[in-house]
Structure formats: structure tokens, C-alpha cells
Design a protein around this motif. Structure first.
Motif, short mmCIF file in Angstrom:
data_model
loop_
_atom_site.label_atom_id
_atom_site.label_comp_id
_atom_site.label_asym_id
_atom_site.label_seq_id
_atom_site.Cartn_x
_atom_site.Cartn_y
_atom_site.Cartn_z
N ASP A 283 0.86 -1.17 0.00
CA ASP A 283 0.00 0.00 0.00
C ASP A 283 0.90 1.22 0.00
OD1 ASP A 283 0.78 0.11 2.77
OD2 ASP A 283 -1.06 -0.91 3.36
N ILE A 284 0.36 2.35 -0.44
CA ILE A 284 1.16 3.58 -0.56
C ILE A 284 0.35 4.71 0.06
CG2 ILE A 284 2.31 5.17 -2.13
CD1 ILE A 284 2.50 2.84 -4.15
N ARG A 285 0.75 5.13 1.25
CA ARG A 285 -0.04 6.09 2.01
C ARG A 285 0.41 7.52 1.74
NH1 ARG A 285 3.49 3.74 5.98
NH2 ARG A 285 4.59 5.29 7.27
N MET A 286 -0.48 8.44 2.05
CA MET A 286 -0.23 9.87 1.88
C MET A 286 -0.95 10.62 2.98
SD MET A 286 -2.82 10.73 -1.31
CE MET A 286 -2.28 9.35 -2.30
N ASN A 287 -0.63 11.90 3.13
CA ASN A 287 -1.40 12.74 4.04
C ASN A 287 -2.80 12.91 3.46
OD1 ASN A 287 0.78 13.14 5.80
ND2 ASN A 287 1.51 14.92 4.65
N THR A 288 -3.79 12.90 4.32
CA THR A 288 -5.17 13.02 3.87
C THR A 288 -5.74 14.39 4.29
OG1 THR A 288 -5.87 11.85 5.88
CG2 THR A 288 -5.63 10.55 3.87
#
Length: 481
Positions: A283-288
Motif C-alpha cells: 500500500d502507498i499512504r499519503m497525508n489526507t
């Protein structure tokens, strides 16, 4: 329960649910646990329009982690069964889930996963036999002498791997045994046995299921660094000793913009040892909240991961860790981050989905010049009437009617209630809630809805009169009527 290994895969996603990216038909052959990845093929790769068809055209699998609690959700199961050729239990096969009390096994969740895979012609990636985390308290805090703990570990491996022998294609025998500097993690197993417990676990797993490929799995080993160097030294020594280790799993829980430049070279050096390698928990997370620019960058990063796997002949496939952003583990562990998966909160495919499909050589994604069905300005495929028909202090009765432009075989309607409110009872649907979001799913008598047909349901809520929310049908927002 002992389920036979699948001999062939007939991939026919069909028209499972309106609005979901699951369609097309192809035929493939599923590899035996000991066969090379390139035995998985489809007849016409150019027509591959699901992830599993496209991955199969490259001789690879595409997998996902399954949350047992969501297998009753028709949108979730349609995607899980139609898009993926391999499934991993998110939690149902971990020691704490299987054997919470010594000698008392709870097989329900693990059995459901294996049965789901058999019903959908999927491989099963077993996760995990020996791990320092999510252990039952009686193992973690039992204070056993080494000889007794050795027997406990052997018995657990023999019981679990033996139960599913013939149904599991790959097992994570060991999970997360390293510190970030490449030294061995302090665990109840390491304190009792040193690093010898690793080789012993592989031998026990091989004895219980000689056909399964046996893996060791870890995170932050994606690039060439101290931790992956420790893994490389370990598997090299295991191979030199003749220990039955067959592969290395790279979890690849990534951060947007932080993909290691040595990712492909790292996979290749393990493959050069004669080992199978796999991306196991991507998975590739980012700021939301996410925005279009970051979603496009995320898509590029997903495409690169798949491309690097395809460039390494012994990379057998890619497993993404979960289906939609709403089901992801990340927001609970990394507050303010998320949007990490291939599908959004409404189970709509994101740019990352189309990038993965494209990277595997599948059919092209939607034309960017076409109307976006999720755009409020695009023509709606459904209309919804949401009416508070009665209300009082602290309660209300609501009726909802949804008319669909296309025929449905299974449906879900989603809407939001005011903060803190909940559904207390309902009719003509099965209700579930997460935060303020409510999902109403079909029941047997209204599962099938013809084009132009209307489905109605109602509920009682513990809130008084309230504003009319937007209603989405199978992920597409409906026009209000």
C-alpha cells in the motif's frame, strides 16, 4: 477440514455489481506450489480487463488481504472475488486469532478464507505461522521452559499447516524477525532459542505441508539497507544449511514519494539466490485528504512497483494490503494518513487501480475526456428519495427509495446520519455502520432489481428530524428525487 489444491482457474468475473470494475472472461491455469510463476497465462492479454486477467497474462498473481468481517459485504466480495487471483488472511490465520487459548482453536475465519478462495479459483497465501506480534497471551507471557515452548511452536505449525495442507500455495512461516539495523528482533522465541527457531520453523512447516512454498516476510526491506542486508545474510545461511526456505516476501508498506531507488536491484539479489520473491503487503499512504495530483503520483508509484516485479523473473506476484481506503489499517496507526489502496471509500477504482492494470498489460483505463461518473455534474445512474416520515425528541423513522437506471444483482445504498446518531432497527435491508456512514445492503427478496426498477427500505434512528443526506448506490451518488 482439508481442501484440495485447485488444478485450474477459470476467471469469469462477470457483471457482478453495477459500477464495479469487474468484468471480462479469460481462462488460465493455476501453478502448482512448486511450479515457476510463468505457468499462469491467459489466451489474449490485450483483452485482459481485470487485475487477475492482466497479471495472469504476465505469469504473475495479483492478491489482496481479506478482512473476514467484510466477507458478507457484496461490494467488497465482488471485488475480492473478481479482481484478485490470490488472497491472504489479514488476521484470521494469525496465532492469536486461531488459538486464543491453549489447545482451543477457532477455525471459522481461516476456513471461510480458504473456502472463499476455492469458490473463486484463487491461490491462498498463508499468513502467518510464527510472529512476535498478535500472539495469544498464554504464549507471550507463559514463561515456558525452552523445551516446552519448542513443543508448543512445533504443535502449532503442525496443526495449522497440516489442516490446510494442499490448500495453501505459500506460507509466511516467519514474519518480521529483524530490527531496523539488521539484528534479530527480541521476541519470546528469540529469547528462548536464539535465531535457531527460524530454521526449525521452516523444517516444521515443510514437514506439515511439503507442497507449500515457504516464505520469510518483513517490512522496510524494500531497498538495499541494513535490514534487507540482515535478511540476505539469513536466507543465504539457511540455504547453505539446506533449510527448506523457498521465498522472501517484501511487505512494501510505502509512503508516497519515498520508493527506494534500489527496489528492483534488491528483489533481484534475492532472486539470484534461487529464491522466489513476492510483494506481499503493498500500500502507498499519503497525508489526507487526498487530492488529484497526489493520487496521480500514487498511481505512478504503484505502476513502478509492478514494473519492478515484472522485471525480475522470479518475482511471482503482488499482493495489495486490503481493497479500499475505508478498510485500511493505516489511519488507525498513522493518524492523518491514508488513501493508500486501489479503491476509494466508496469502492470506486482510483488512478492507482488503472495504473496497476496498465502495468500488467491490461486493457486501458477510462478515457480522461469521458464524463466522470463520480462527478456531480455527470448524468446520475440512479435517483434516490430520502424522507423522514416521523420524528420526535431523540428518534425518527426514515423511508428510502432508490431507482436504478441499470439492472442490479445485489446492491448497497450508503448515506450519512448526523454525528453520533445510529440505526436502531430497520426493514427490507441489512444495516451496518462505520462512524457516521450507514450501509444498507440487499436482502434475499430484493437482491435483483431490473433496469428502471425501484428498491425501498426503511429504518428507525435515535436522532430526530435531520437534513436529507446524499445517497450512493453501489458507490455512485444518486440524483435526488
Amino acid at each position: 477440514m482439508r481442501l484440495a489444491r485447485r488444478a485450474a482457474v477459470a476467471i469469469a468475473a462477470g457483471t457482478l455489481l453495477t459500477g464495479l470494475a469487474v468484468h471480462g472472461t479469460a481462462t488460465a491455469t493455476a501453478p502448482h506450489a512448486g511450479s515457476p510463476p510463468d505457468t499462469l497465462t491467459v489466451t489474449d492479454p490485450a483483452q485482459a480487463d481485470t487485475l487477475r486477467e492482466a497479471a495472469a497474462s504476465q505469469g504473475r498473481f495479483i492478491g489482496t488481504a481479506l478482512n473476514d468481517a467484510l466477507l458478507g459485504d457484496p461490494a467488497y466480495t465482488a471485488i475480492a472475488g473478481g479482481e484478485f487471483s490470490s488472497v491472504t488472511a489479514e488476521n484470521a490465520m494469525k496465532w492469536g486469532s486461531l488459538e486464543p487459548n491453549r489447545g482451543q482453536y477457532n477455525w471459522a475465519g481461516a476456513d471461510r478464507l480458504v473456502e472463499f478462495a476455492a469458490a473463486h479459483d484463487q491461490q491462498v497465501y498463508g499468513h502467518t505461522l510464527v510472529w512476535h506480534s498478535q500472539l495469544p497471551g498464554w504464549v507471550e507471557n507463559g514463561g515456558f521452559a525452552p523445551a516446552e515452548l519448542r513443543q508448543i511452536v512445533d504443535d502449532h505449525i503442525a496443526t495449522v499447516a497440516g489442516r490446510y495442507a494442499g490448500s495453501i500455495d505459500r506460507w509466511d512461516v516467519l514474519n518480521e524477525v529483524f530490527n531496523e539495523d539488521g539484528t534479530f528482533r527480541d521476541s519470546v522465541f528469540y529469547r528462548a532459542f536464539g535465531d535457531r527457531y527460524i530454521a526449525d520453523a521452516f523444517r516444521a512447516a515443510h514437514a506439515a505441508d511439503p507442497e507449500a512454498k515457504l516464505f520469510i516476510n518483513d517490512y522496510n526491506t524494500d531497498g538495499i539497507n541494513a535490514k534487507s542486508d540482515g535478511m540476505y545474510r539469513l536466507v543465504s545461511s539457511l540455504l547453505a544449511e539446506g533449510v527448506p526456505v523457498h521465498g522472501v516476501g517484501f511487505q512494501s508498506h510505502m509512503i508516497l514519494g519515498q520508493m527506494p531507488s534500489s527496489y528492483r536491484a534488491n528483489l533481484q539479489r534475492f532472486a539470484d539466490l534461487g529464491l522466489e520473491v513476492a510483494v506481499t503487503e503493498l500500500d502507498i499512504r499519503m497525508n489526507t485528504p487526498a487530492d488529484p495530483a497526489r493520487l496521480d503520483r500514487q498511481a505512478d508509484q504503484y505502476r513502478q512497483v509492478v514494473g519492478d516485479c515484472l522485471a525480475v523473473s522470479r518475482c511471482s506476484g503482488v499482493t495489495v494490503w486490503g481493497i479500499s481506503d475505508r478498510d485500511s489499517w493505516i489511519p488507525d496507526v498513522f493518524p492523518g494518513e491514508g488513501a493508500a489502496n486501489l479503491y476509494d471509500d466508496a469502492y470506486r477504482p482510483k488512478p492507482a487501480y488503472w495504473a496497476v492494470l496498465d502495468a500488467f498489460g491490461g486493457a486501458p483505463g477510462p478515457d480522461p475526456t469521458d464524463p466522470d461518473p463520480t462527478d456531480p455534474g455527470a448524468p446520475a445512474s440512479c435517483t434516490a428519495a430520502y424522507r423522514v416520515v416521523n420524528s420526535w425528541s431523540g428518534g425518527s423513522v426514515v423511508e428510502v427509495s432508490v431507482t436504478t437506471a441499470t439492472a442490479l444483482d445485489g446492491w448497497q445504498a450508503r448515506f450519512a446520519l448526523p454525528a453520533g446518531a445510529r440505526v436502531t432497527n430497520g426493514w427490507n435491508a441489512v444495516f451496518a455502520a462505520a462512524g457516521g456512514a450507514v450501509t444498507a445492503s440487499h436482502v434475499d427478496h430484493n437482491r435483483v432489481v431490473p433496469a428502471g426498477g425501484t428498491v425501498s427500505f426503511g429504518f428507525q434512528a435515535d436522532t430526530g428530524a435531520h437534513a436529507t443526506p446524499a445517497v450512493a448506490l453501489n458507490g455512485a451518488e444518486c440524483a435526488r428525487s
